[in-house]
Design a protein around this motif. Structure first.
Motif, PDB file in Angstrom:
ATOM      1  N   ASP A 196       0.830  -1.214   0.000  1.00 55.29           N
ATOM      2  CA  ASP A 196       0.000   0.000   0.000  1.00 55.29           C
ATOM      3  C   ASP A 196       0.860   1.258   0.000  1.00 55.29           C
ATOM      4  OD1 ASP A 196      -2.273  -1.556   0.057  1.00 55.29           O
ATOM      5  OD2 ASP A 196      -2.551  -1.408   2.233  1.00 55.29           O
ATOM      6  N   GLY A 197       2.047   1.172   0.627  1.00 51.76           N
ATOM      7  CA  GLY A 197       2.913   2.342   0.737  1.00 51.76           C
ATOM      8  C   GLY A 197       3.660   2.693  -0.535  1.00 51.76           C
ATOM      9  N   ILE A 198       3.788   1.732  -1.458  1.00 56.95           N
ATOM     10  CA  ILE A 198       4.566   2.013  -2.679  1.00 56.95           C
ATOM     11  C   ILE A 198       3.714   1.992  -3.952  1.00 56.95           C
ATOM     12  CG2 ILE A 198       6.710   1.132  -1.688  1.00 56.95           C
ATOM     13  CD1 ILE A 198       6.332  -1.452  -3.238  1.00 56.95           C
ATOM     14  N   LYS A 199       2.409   1.704  -3.818  1.00 58.02           N
ATOM     15  CA  LYS A 199       1.602   1.610  -5.033  1.00 58.02           C
ATOM     16  C   LYS A 199       1.445   2.963  -5.727  1.00 58.02           C
ATOM     17  CE  LYS A 199      -2.890   1.852  -2.675  1.00 58.02           C
ATOM     18  NZ  LYS A 199      -4.140   1.079  -2.377  1.00 58.02           N
ATOM     19  N   ASP A 200       1.480   4.064  -4.959  1.00 57.58           N
ATOM     20  CA  ASP A 200       1.373   5.386  -5.580  1.00 57.58           C
ATOM     21  C   ASP A 200       2.606   5.728  -6.410  1.00 57.58           C
ATOM     22  OD1 ASP A 200      -1.110   5.737  -4.503  1.00 57.58           O
ATOM     23  OD2 ASP A 200      -0.429   6.928  -2.790  1.00 57.58           O
ATOM     24  N   TYR A 201       3.695   4.986  -6.190  1.00 57.36           N
ATOM     25  CA  TYR A 201       4.908   5.159  -6.996  1.00 57.36           C
ATOM     26  C   TYR A 201       4.879   4.238  -8.218  1.00 57.36           C
ATOM     27  CZ  TYR A 201       6.768   7.543  -2.869  1.00 57.36           C
ATOM     28  OH  TYR A 201       6.955   8.403  -1.814  1.00 57.36           O
ATOM     29  N   GLY A 202       3.802   3.495  -8.379  1.00 54.47           N
ATOM     30  CA  GLY A 202       3.695   2.563  -9.503  1.00 54.47           C
ATOM     31  C   GLY A 202       4.511   1.310  -9.321  1.00 54.47           C
ATOM     32  N   LEU A 203       4.825   0.973  -8.055  1.00 59.20           N
ATOM     33  CA  LEU A 203       5.687  -0.180  -7.767  1.00 59.20           C
ATOM     34  C   LEU A 203       4.949  -1.214  -6.931  1.00 59.20           C
ATOM     35  CD1 LEU A 203       8.987   1.694  -6.775  1.00 59.20           C
ATOM     36  CD2 LEU A 203       8.391   0.739  -9.025  1.00 59.20           C
ATOM     37  N   THR A 204       5.471  -2.424  -6.988  1.00 50.99           N
ATOM     38  CA  THR A 204       4.968  -3.497  -6.130  1.00 50.99           C
ATOM     39  C   THR A 204       6.072  -4.545  -5.979  1.00 50.99           C
ATOM     40  OG1 THR A 204       3.087  -4.972  -5.713  1.00 50.99           O
ATOM     41  CG2 THR A 204       3.980  -4.957  -7.952  1.00 50.99           C
ATOM     42  N   LEU A 205       5.804  -5.583  -5.190  1.00 53.86           N
ATOM     43  CA  LEU A 205       6.776  -6.658  -5.024  1.00 53.86           C
ATOM     44  C   LEU A 205       6.686  -7.628  -6.193  1.00 53.86           C
ATOM     45  CD1 LEU A 205       6.432  -7.448  -1.199  1.00 53.86           C
ATOM     46  CD2 LEU A 205       8.083  -5.960  -2.348  1.00 53.86           C
ATOM     47  N   GLN A 206       7.799  -8.300  -6.457  1.00 57.23           N
ATOM     48  CA  GLN A 206       7.873  -9.210  -7.601  1.00 57.23           C
ATOM     49  C   GLN A 206       6.952 -10.413  -7.436  1.00 57.23           C
ATOM     50  OE1 GLN A 206      11.469 -11.647  -8.037  1.00 57.23           O
ATOM     51  NE2 GLN A 206      11.650 -10.898 -10.136  1.00 57.23           N
ATOM     52  N   ASN A 207       6.809 -10.887  -6.206  1.00 60.40           N
ATOM     53  CA  ASN A 207       6.004 -12.072  -5.952  1.00 60.40           C
ATOM     54  C   ASN A 207       5.479 -12.030  -4.523  1.00 60.40           C
ATOM     55  OD1 ASN A 207       4.747 -14.462  -6.583  1.00 60.40           O
ATOM     56  ND2 ASN A 207       6.629 -15.542  -7.154  1.00 60.40           N
ATOM     57  N   PHE A 208       4.488 -12.862  -4.238  1.00 61.95           N
ATOM     58  CA  PHE A 208       3.853 -12.873  -2.924  1.00 61.95           C
ATOM     59  C   PHE A 208       3.638 -14.304  -2.464  1.00 61.95           C
ATOM     60  CE2 PHE A 208       2.530  -8.972  -4.979  1.00 61.95           C
ATOM     61  CZ  PHE A 208       2.661  -8.010  -3.974  1.00 61.95           C
ATOM     62  N   ALA A 209       3.663 -14.485  -1.134  1.00 61.96           N
ATOM     63  CA  ALA A 209       3.222 -15.749  -0.567  1.00 61.96           C
ATOM     64  C   ALA A 209       1.690 -15.731  -0.518  1.00 61.96           C
ATOM     65  CB  ALA A 209       3.819 -15.937   0.821  1.00 61.96           C
ATOM     66  N   SER A 210       1.089 -16.733   0.126  1.00 63.85           N
ATOM     67  CA  SER A 210      -0.368 -16.858   0.102  1.00 63.85           C
ATOM     68  C   SER A 210      -1.074 -15.741   0.857  1.00 63.85           C
ATOM     69  CB  SER A 210      -0.779 -18.208   0.683  1.00 63.85           C
ATOM     70  OG  SER A 210      -0.263 -19.262  -0.100  1.00 63.85           O
ATOM     71  N   ILE A 211      -0.449 -15.215   1.906  1.00 67.53           N
ATOM     72  CA  ILE A 211      -1.083 -14.195   2.745  1.00 67.53           C
ATOM     73  C   ILE A 211      -0.197 -12.955   2.820  1.00 67.53           C
ATOM     74  CG2 ILE A 211      -2.548 -15.707   4.140  1.00 67.53           C
ATOM     75  CD1 ILE A 211      -0.368 -16.014   6.110  1.00 67.53           C
ATOM     76  N   ARG A 212      -0.762 -11.866   3.364  1.00 66.75           N
ATOM     77  CA  ARG A 212      -0.091 -10.562   3.325  1.00 66.75           C
ATOM     78  C   ARG A 212       0.263 -10.016   4.709  1.00 66.75           C
ATOM     79  NH1 ARG A 212      -0.220 -12.307  -0.776  1.00 66.75           N
ATOM     80  NH2 ARG A 212      -1.222 -11.689  -2.721  1.00 66.75           N
ATOM     81  N   GLU A 213       0.076 -10.799   5.743  1.00 63.51           N
ATOM     82  CA  GLU A 213       0.257 -10.282   7.095  1.00 63.51           C
ATOM     83  C   GLU A 213       1.664 -10.489   7.653  1.00 63.51           C
ATOM     84  OE1 GLU A 213      -2.032  -8.353   8.572  1.00 63.51           O
ATOM     85  OE2 GLU A 213      -2.994  -8.597   6.626  1.00 63.51           O
ATOM     86  N   GLN A 214       2.550 -11.118   6.893  1.00 64.64           N
ATOM     87  CA  GLN A 214       3.897 -11.338   7.395  1.00 64.64           C
ATOM     88  C   GLN A 214       4.682 -10.038   7.498  1.00 64.64           C
ATOM     89  OE1 GLN A 214       2.782 -12.569   4.411  1.00 64.64           O
ATOM     90  NE2 GLN A 214       3.395 -14.699   4.122  1.00 64.64           N
ATOM     91  N   GLN A 215       5.563  -9.970   8.484  1.00 64.88           N
ATOM     92  CA  GLN A 215       6.520  -8.871   8.532  1.00 64.88           C
ATOM     93  C   GLN A 215       7.627  -9.170   7.528  1.00 64.88           C
ATOM     94  OE1 GLN A 215       7.944  -8.145  12.514  1.00 64.88           O
ATOM     95  NE2 GLN A 215       5.888  -7.900  13.359  1.00 64.88           N
ATOM     96  N   ILE A 216       8.146  -8.143   6.890  1.00 67.71           N
ATOM     97  CA  ILE A 216       9.175  -8.322   5.859  1.00 67.71           C
ATOM     98  C   ILE A 216      10.399  -9.053   6.420  1.00 67.71           C
ATOM     99  CG2 ILE A 216      10.916  -7.056   4.530  1.00 67.71           C
ATOM    100  CD1 ILE A 216       8.309  -7.335   3.054  1.00 67.71           C
ATOM    101  N   GLY A 217      10.813  -8.696   7.636  1.00 67.27           N
ATOM    102  CA  GLY A 217      11.973  -9.360   8.232  1.00 67.27           C
ATOM    103  C   GLY A 217      11.759 -10.859   8.368  1.00 67.27           C
ATOM    104  N   GLY A 218      10.550 -11.252   8.742  1.00 65.63           N
ATOM    105  CA  GLY A 218      10.262 -12.670   8.931  1.00 65.63           C
ATOM    106  C   GLY A 218      10.130 -13.423   7.631  1.00 65.63           C
ATOM    107  N   ILE A 219       9.481 -12.824   6.635  1.00 67.57           N
ATOM    108  CA  ILE A 219       9.208 -13.536   5.393  1.00 67.57           C
ATOM    109  C   ILE A 219      10.482 -13.858   4.624  1.00 67.57           C
ATOM    110  CG2 ILE A 219       8.867 -11.552   3.849  1.00 67.57           C
ATOM    111  CD1 ILE A 219       6.428 -12.981   2.717  1.00 67.57           C
ATOM    112  N   ILE A 220      11.498 -12.980   4.735  1.00 68.56           N
ATOM    113  CA  ILE A 220      12.754 -13.282   4.038  1.00 68.56           C
ATOM    114  C   ILE A 220      13.622 -14.253   4.841  1.00 68.56           C
ATOM    115  CG2 ILE A 220      12.744 -11.084   2.811  1.00 68.56           C
ATOM    116  CD1 ILE A 220      14.924 -10.116   4.747  1.00 68.56           C
ATOM    117  N   GLN A 221      13.555 -14.190   6.160  1.00 75.76           N
ATOM    118  CA  GLN A 221      14.434 -15.011   6.979  1.00 75.76           C
ATOM    119  C   GLN A 221      14.119 -16.499   6.905  1.00 75.76           C
ATOM    120  OE1 GLN A 221      17.325 -13.988   9.462  1.00 75.76           O
ATOM    121  NE2 GLN A 221      17.200 -13.035   7.449  1.00 75.76           N
TER     122      GLN A 221
END
Length: 606
Positions: A196-221
C-alpha cells in the motif's frame, strides 16, 4: 499433590520413630526380606503384617477407608479444577478457578494455534537506537531475545519462553527510489502495508506468498516463496540488509559489502542478527488475469512443460481421492488481446449451494433434525454468509478423521471448483493471495524439478506417488495438496538454493485442518497428521531430495530421529558455515531458541 506431601511427612515421622526405638530395624528388615520372599513391608505402621489367618482390625479398615476417601477427593478436585472449552459436549461446573496470569506475562501463539510460548520478556522497540540498546543490554546479561515476526510460521520458529523481540512498531517505509525501483523499509512493516505504501509510486513486489500479514523481516528469513517457475523465492528480492548483531553491533550487508555473509544472512532464520532494515528490488505495478480451471493428471502431464514456461504464475491444487486438479494461472493483462471474454456458467451462490446442502444434511446425521433446522447462535454468521473454506471447516469438524467423510467433503470441493471456473482481473497484490482456510497442520517440502528449458517431470511423479500413498494407507487427507514452483535462490540456506540459474524447484504442501477447539480432538488430528507426514518423509523425501520449508519443519522428540534429521540437513545446507557465523555474531546465543539449537547443534551442545 496434597496427598503426596501428607504421605512424605508420615513416612518421615515413621522412620524417625523407628530409628528411636530400634536403630538396627533397617538392617533386620532387609535381612528378613531376603530370607522370606512373601514378606510384606508395612506401609505406615511398625506392627508386623497380619498373616492370612489373622482378621483385619477395625483400625486398619478405618485407615484404608481414609486413604480411599482422600484419593477420591483428590480425583474430584482435579476433575473440577480443569475447565472444558466453551463448546465441549459435556460441560461441568468449575469449583476452582485459576489465578489470573501476571500482568507482565505475554502469551504468543502462532496463527494455527499449534505452538505457543509464554514469556515475561517481550520487547517492542520503536526505533533503531532502541533496538541497538536492547540487543547490547541482552548480550551483556546473556538474556534471550529471539526475533519473532507476525507469528504466522506453522512451526513457531520464532518462539521461545526465555524472551522475544518483535519489530511491529518499526514498520515504516523509509525511502522509495522510483527510478531504480527499490524501496528501503523497517523490517517490522507488514507485506500489505508495504504494498500500500509504494503503489502510488507505480511499484509493487515481484512475488507474494499466500497471505499478506507477514513482517518483511520474517518472510525473508525463513525463505518464503510465491509461485512461478521464472520467479525466485522472496529472499532474492533483497539487495541489502541492516542487521543488529550482539557481538558486532549494527552492520550493513549487500552484494557489494560482505557478499558471503549477505547471502548467508538473507535466509538466516533470525540466528545471525535482528534484521532491522531491508532494501528490496521492486517491479512495476501491473494488473493480472487469473484463470482458474479444472483438469486431471492425464492432461496435466501432456501440458505441464508448456504451462510452466508460458505462465508467469501457476499452481496446481490436487483433491485427494478424486482425479481433479485445479489449475490456477496468473499473467499480465495483454495490451493486444485485452481482457478475456468469458461468462461463467454459475454464480457464486450456485457454485457453493451443494456445499451448503451437504452441511445441512451432515448436521441432521451427526446432531439430529432439531439441530439442523434451528437458527444459528447469535455469534455465528448465517450459513449463506459462510465462505467455501469456512463451510469446509464446519463439514470436517463433524468427523475430521473419518476417511469416508473426508472423501465426501473432497468430492464436494472438486464440484465447487468445477462450478467456479473462470477469470478474475486485479492488481498482483490482490490476485496472488490464496484463502488457506482455518487453523491447520502443514508440511511443505521443496525439491529440484530440472530446469526451465528441460523440466525433469519429477514434480508430477512425486504427486502421483503421494496420491497413491494416501489411498493405500487410507489417510483422511483433506484438500488441497498445493503444488507451486520457483526459480533458484542464491541464498545457501534456502531450500531452493542452486548455482545453476536455469534450475527450478517444486514446492508441495500437505495439510490437516484443525476445525475444532476441543482439545482431545485436536490431539487426535495432530497425531494423524504426523503419521501422514512421517509416511511421506520415509517413502518420498530422500528419493526426490526433498527438504522442508524452514517455517514448517518440526523438530522430532525422538533422539534417533533428531540425529537423522541433523545429518540430513548437513547434506543439503552449509551448517558449519552457518554455525561459524552464529558464533561470531551471536556468541552468547541470545537470538537462538530450542528449535535452532536442535537443528544446528554446536560443538558444546552435542
Amino acid at each position: 499433590m496434597l496427598r503426596a506431601l501428607h504421605l512424605r511427612r508420615s513416612l518421615r515421622q515413621l522412620d524417625h520413630h523407628h530409628h528411636r526405638q530400634n536403630p538396627l530395624k533397617t538392617l533386620t528388615s532387609s535381612s528378613s526380606t531376603s530370607q522370606n520372599p512373601n514378606f510384606i513391608r508395612p506401609f505406615c505402621s511398625s506392627t508386623p503384617p497380619p498373616t492370612s489367618s489373622s482378621p483385619i482390625s477395625e483400625s486398619e479398615i478405618r485407615k484404608y477407608l481414609g486413604y480411599f476417601a482422600l484419593l477420591l477427593g483428590c480425583g474430584v478436585a482435579t476433575y473440577y479444577s480443569f475447565p472444558f472449552p466453551d463448546d465441549a459436549k459435556h460441560k461441568k461446573a468449575q469449583l476452582f478457578r485459576y489465578a489470573p496470569l501476571p500482568d507482565d506475562l505475554h502469551t504468543v501463539t502462532n496463527w494455527s494455534g499449534t505452538h505457543e510460548a509464554q514469556t515475561r520478556v517481550f520487547l517492542q522497540p520503536e526505533t533503531l537506537q532502541e533496538l541497538e540498546s536492547i540487543v547490547k543490554d541482552a548480550n551483556e546479561r546473556k538474556q534471550k531475545i529471539r526475533p519473532v515476526g507476525s507469528g504466522l510460521s506453522p512451526n513457531g520458529i520464532g518462539l521461545t519462553r526465555q524472551g522475544m523481540v518483535n519489530l511491529a512498531l518499526m514498520d515504516k517505509v523509509l525511502e522509495v527510489d522510483k527510478e531504480k525501483k527499490t524501496v528501503r523499509v523497517q523490517a517490522g512493516v507488514r507485506v500489505q502495508q508495504l504494498v500500500d505504501g509504494i503503489k502510488d509510486y507505480g511499484l509493487t513486489l515481484q512475488n507474494f506468498a499466500s497471505i499478506r500479514e507477514q513482517q518483511i523481516g520474517g518472510i525473508i528469513q525463513v525463505g518464503a516463496h510465491g509461485t512461478g517457475a521464472r520467479l525466485p523465492p522472496i529472499d532474492e528480492q533483497v539487495i541489502s540488509m541492516k542487521l543488529v548483531t550482539p557481538a558486532k553491533g549494527t552492520i550493513e550487508v549487500s552484494k557489494e559489502k560482505d557478499p558471503e555473509l549477505f547471502y548467508l544472512a538473507r535466509c538466516g532464520l533470525g540466528g545471525l542478527g535482528v534484521v532491522a532494515e531491508v532494501t528490496l528490488q521492486c517491479v512495476e505495478r501491473q494488473e493480472l488475469v487469473e484463470h482458474t480451471f479444472v483438469s486431471n493428471m492425464k492432461d496435466i502431464k501432456k501440458n505441464h512443460k508448456k504451462w510452466l514456461s508460458e505462465n508467469k504464475h501457476i499452481k496446481y491444487l490436487y483433491i485427494p481421492y478424486t482425479d481433479t486438479v485445479v489449475v490456477v494461472s496468473c499473467n499480465p493483462v495483454s495490451k493486444w488481446k485485452g481482457l478475456p471474454k468469458f461468462k461463467p456458467k454459475y454464480s457464486h451462490d450456485e457454485a457453493i449451494q451443494h456445499v451448503r446442502d451437504l452441511y445441512r444434511e451432515s448436521l441432521k446425521k451427526y446432531r439430529g433434525e432439531a439441530t439442523a433446522t434451528k437458527p444459528l447462535e447469535n455469534n455465528e454468521p448465517e450459513m449463506d454468509e459462510l465462505s467455501f473454506t469456512e463451510l469446509r471447516d464446519k463439514l470436517l469438524a463433524l468427523d475430521p478423521l473419518n476417511k469416508d467423510r473426508v472423501v465426501k467433503v473432497n468430492q464436494a470441493e472438486a464440484e465447487f471448483w468445477r462450478k467456479s471456473e473462470g477469470y478474475r482481473v486485479g492488481w498482483s497484490d490482490e490476485i496472488l493471495g490464496f484463502d488457506c482456510g482455518g487453523q491447520q497442520w502443514v508440511s511443505e517440502i521443496c525439491f529440484p524439478a530440472g530446469s526451465l528449458s528441460k523440466p525433469s517431470m519429477k514434480d508430477l511423479e512425486y504427486i502421483e506417488e503421494l496420491l497413491q500413498l494416501i489411498e493405500k494407507e487410507q489417510i483422511p487427507a483433506p484438500a488441497p495438496i498445493e503444488q507451486r514452483w520457483t526459480a533458484q535462490s542464491k541464498s545457501p540456506m534456502s531450500p531452493a538454493f542452486s548455482k545453476a540459474e536455469d534450475d527450478i524447484f517444486s514446492w508441495v504442501g500437505i495439510i490437516m485442518y484443525l476445525p475444532t477447539m476441543e482439545a482431545r480432538q485436536r490431539k487426535q488430528i495432530t497425531e494423524e497428521f504426523f503419521h501422514y507426514r512421517h509416511l511421506t518423509m520415509e517413502q518420498l523425501w530422500d528419493q526426490y531430495s526433498a527438504y522442508e520449508h524452514w517455517a514448517k519443519i518440526e523438530v522430532p522428540k525422538d533422539k534417533e530421529e533428531l540425529a537423522a534429521l541433523q545429518a540430513r540437513l548437513r547434506k543439503r545446507f552449509p551448517v558449519d558455515e552457518y554455525n561459524k557465523a552464529r558464533r561470531e555474531l551471536d556468541p552468547n546465543r541470545i537470538l537462538s531458541n530450542n528449535m535452532l539449537e536442535k537443528l544446528f547443534p554446536q560443538a558444546d551442545t552435542i
